[in-house]
Write a protein that holds these residues in place. Structure first.
Motif, short mmCIF file in Angstrom:
data_model
loop_
_atom_site.label_atom_id
_atom_site.label_comp_id
_atom_site.label_asym_id
_atom_site.label_seq_id
_atom_site.Cartn_x
_atom_site.Cartn_y
_atom_site.Cartn_z
N ILE A 183 0.86 -1.19 0.00
CA ILE A 183 0.00 0.00 0.00
C ILE A 183 0.90 1.23 0.00
O ILE A 183 1.81 1.34 0.83
CB ILE A 183 -0.95 -0.02 1.21
N THR A 184 0.67 2.15 -0.93
CA THR A 184 1.59 3.25 -1.15
C THR A 184 1.43 4.42 -0.17
O THR A 184 2.24 5.33 -0.18
CB THR A 184 1.45 3.80 -2.58
N GLU A 185 0.40 4.40 0.65
CA GLU A 185 0.18 5.46 1.63
C GLU A 185 1.26 5.40 2.72
O GLU A 185 1.35 4.41 3.46
CB GLU A 185 -1.20 5.30 2.25
N PRO A 186 2.10 6.44 2.85
CA PRO A 186 3.18 6.41 3.84
C PRO A 186 2.70 6.15 5.26
O PRO A 186 3.36 5.43 6.02
CB PRO A 186 3.83 7.79 3.70
N ALA A 187 1.57 6.73 5.64
CA ALA A 187 1.08 6.53 7.00
C ALA A 187 0.74 5.07 7.25
O ALA A 187 0.97 4.55 8.36
CB ALA A 187 -0.15 7.41 7.25
N TYR A 188 0.20 4.39 6.23
CA TYR A 188 -0.14 2.98 6.40
C TYR A 188 1.14 2.14 6.52
O TYR A 188 1.22 1.24 7.36
CB TYR A 188 -0.98 2.48 5.22
N VAL A 189 2.13 2.45 5.69
CA VAL A 189 3.40 1.73 5.77
C VAL A 189 4.00 1.88 7.16
O VAL A 189 4.46 0.91 7.78
CB VAL A 189 4.39 2.23 4.70
N SER A 190 3.99 3.11 7.67
CA SER A 190 4.52 3.37 9.00
C SER A 190 3.77 2.56 10.06
O SER A 190 4.37 1.96 10.96
CB SER A 190 4.42 4.86 9.32
N ALA A 197 5.97 -5.22 13.21
CA ALA A 197 7.38 -5.61 13.09
C ALA A 197 7.87 -6.45 14.27
O ALA A 197 8.83 -7.20 14.15
CB ALA A 197 8.25 -4.38 12.91
N GLU A 198 7.21 -6.31 15.42
CA GLU A 198 7.59 -7.14 16.58
C GLU A 198 7.27 -8.61 16.34
O GLU A 198 7.91 -9.50 16.90
CB GLU A 198 6.86 -6.64 17.83
N HIS A 199 6.31 -8.86 15.47
CA HIS A 199 5.81 -10.22 15.28
C HIS A 199 6.23 -10.85 13.95
O HIS A 199 6.26 -12.08 13.82
CB HIS A 199 4.28 -10.21 15.35
N ALA A 200 6.53 -10.03 12.95
CA ALA A 200 6.87 -10.55 11.63
C ALA A 200 7.79 -9.57 10.91
O ALA A 200 7.91 -8.40 11.31
CB ALA A 200 5.59 -10.77 10.80
N LEU A 201 8.42 -10.02 9.85
CA LEU A 201 9.33 -9.18 9.07
C LEU A 201 8.52 -8.30 8.13
O LEU A 201 8.03 -8.77 7.11
CB LEU A 201 10.30 -10.05 8.27
N VAL A 202 8.41 -7.03 8.45
CA VAL A 202 7.63 -6.11 7.63
C VAL A 202 8.53 -5.50 6.57
O VAL A 202 9.70 -5.18 6.83
CB VAL A 202 7.00 -5.00 8.49
#
Length: 346
Positions: A183-190, A197-202
């Motif tokens: 998803i290209t929305e920066p806020a969503y990526v963040s 990221a604590e649970h899986a490799l994002v």
């Protein structure tokens, strides 16, 4: 080392093994499209290894029948022989087909699987999305990759395109090793990094994001993509750029990044407009790979057409990187292997 058979070992295994760039591997067909060109597929596996990719991802959406998709991943896994991780997509016409395919993928030796949803899938609620996904996660003992994307029409549940609460809960599942945030929305990526990221490799797969995502969020892999447009096996520029970031060599990495500019601009111009279409221009991406030694060859209909100006632009981009591309476009349309064998469809 193949994906472990005990689910509790999958996340540690992925953190150790899934470091680097993952490319896309497309099916190659016979010149008359009557079946798969196994030799061409095997050639592309070898090319993926030569490029230095850590994993190769089988694009099962590129004109295959269901049985051919099964055979395709079987060929790729056999050709890989543990030298490169093998991933595949489960995104068929029904959820039952997805489950069946995932079981087959495990059986033939795939290490990873990207979870998708049928084009006709119209769940009533986010809970239904979660239940359907869990059904797929229990289908096979492989490392699963969650794939939040706008293409599923889930924006009615979340303005970001995929409900983040569902994504975060699914990321905790023992068989989920990664999240591919497309998803290209920066806020969503963040938010993906902050919550999962604590649970899986994002990761996000776009090379312009790597300096931020690797150095600030700890991204350690990227893909899948037709990254061959950025490099050749003799000069794996994108692979080296990502490795420099992982190794903390930021200055060297940024120097490498700016050298990729001709290919970056071409890729963004040609590929990115297809993001919201629900599918991709598969021949265009195969053309990128053919320019740097891949088998090439067209994919079956329904398919987008290649235009000469697109091919000329791509050829100019790789030349600007110092790569000498082939100049016989006829060979691309047939595929290197079939062309060398004298096969002509018309």
């Amino acid at each position: 080392m193949a994906a472990p058979k005990h689910r509790a070992e999958l996340k540690p295994w992925a953190r150790e093994r899934l470091r680097g760039i993952q490319n896309l591997l497309f099916p190659s067909y016979l010149a008359d499209f009557s079946g798969l060109c196994e030799e061409g597929i095997r050639r592309d596996v070898e090319q993926s290894i030569r490029h230095g990719f850590v994993s190769t991802h089988c694009a099962t959406e590129a004109g295959l029948t269901f049985d051919e998709a099964k055979r395709f991943v079987e060929i790729v896994a056999d050709a890989a022989k543990g030298r490169i991780l093998v991933s595949t997509t489960a995104m068929f016409d029904t959820l039952d087909r997805n489950v069946e395919f995932l079981k087959h993928a495990e059986k033939v030796g795939c290490d990873l699987a990207l979870v998708g949803y049928p084009p006709s899938y119209y769940p009533p609620s986010p809970d239904d999305v979660e239940r359907a996904t869990l059904q797929m996660l229990e289908a096979a003992q492989v490392g699963f990759i969650l794939y939040p994307s706008f293409k599923y029409n889930f924006a009615r549940f979340s303005a970001g395109g995929f409900p983040l609460d569902v994504l975060e809960r699914l990321a905790r599942h023992q068989r989920v090793v990664a999240v591919l945030c497309a998803i290209t929305e920066p806020a969503y990526v963040s938010e993906c990094f902050e919550r999962c990221a604590e649970h899986a490799l994002v990761q996000c797969p776009w090379e312009r994001w790597f300096p931020l995502a690797v150095t600030r969020y700890g991204q350690q892999w990227a893909g899948p993509g037709a990254y061959e447009i950025f490099q050749s096996p003799d000069e794996p520029r994108l692979v080296n750029y990502f490795r420099q970031l992982l190794d903390g060599q930021r200055d060297e990495a940024m120097e490498s990044f700016w050298r990729l500019t001709p290919a970056r601009l071409l890729f963004e111009k040609q590929f990115m407009p297809t993001q919201m279409l629900g599918t991709y221009h598969w021949p265009q991406q195969k053309y990128y790979q053919w320019l740097t030694g891949g088998n090439g060859g067209y994919t079956r209909q329904p398919v987008m057409r290649m235009q000469q100006h697109e091919m000329d632009e791509a050829r100019s981009a790789v030349r600007a990187l110092g790569i000498v591309p082939p100049d016989n476009d006829y060979e691309f349309f047939v595929g290197r292997v079939q062309y060398a064998q004298g096969k002509r469809p018309w």
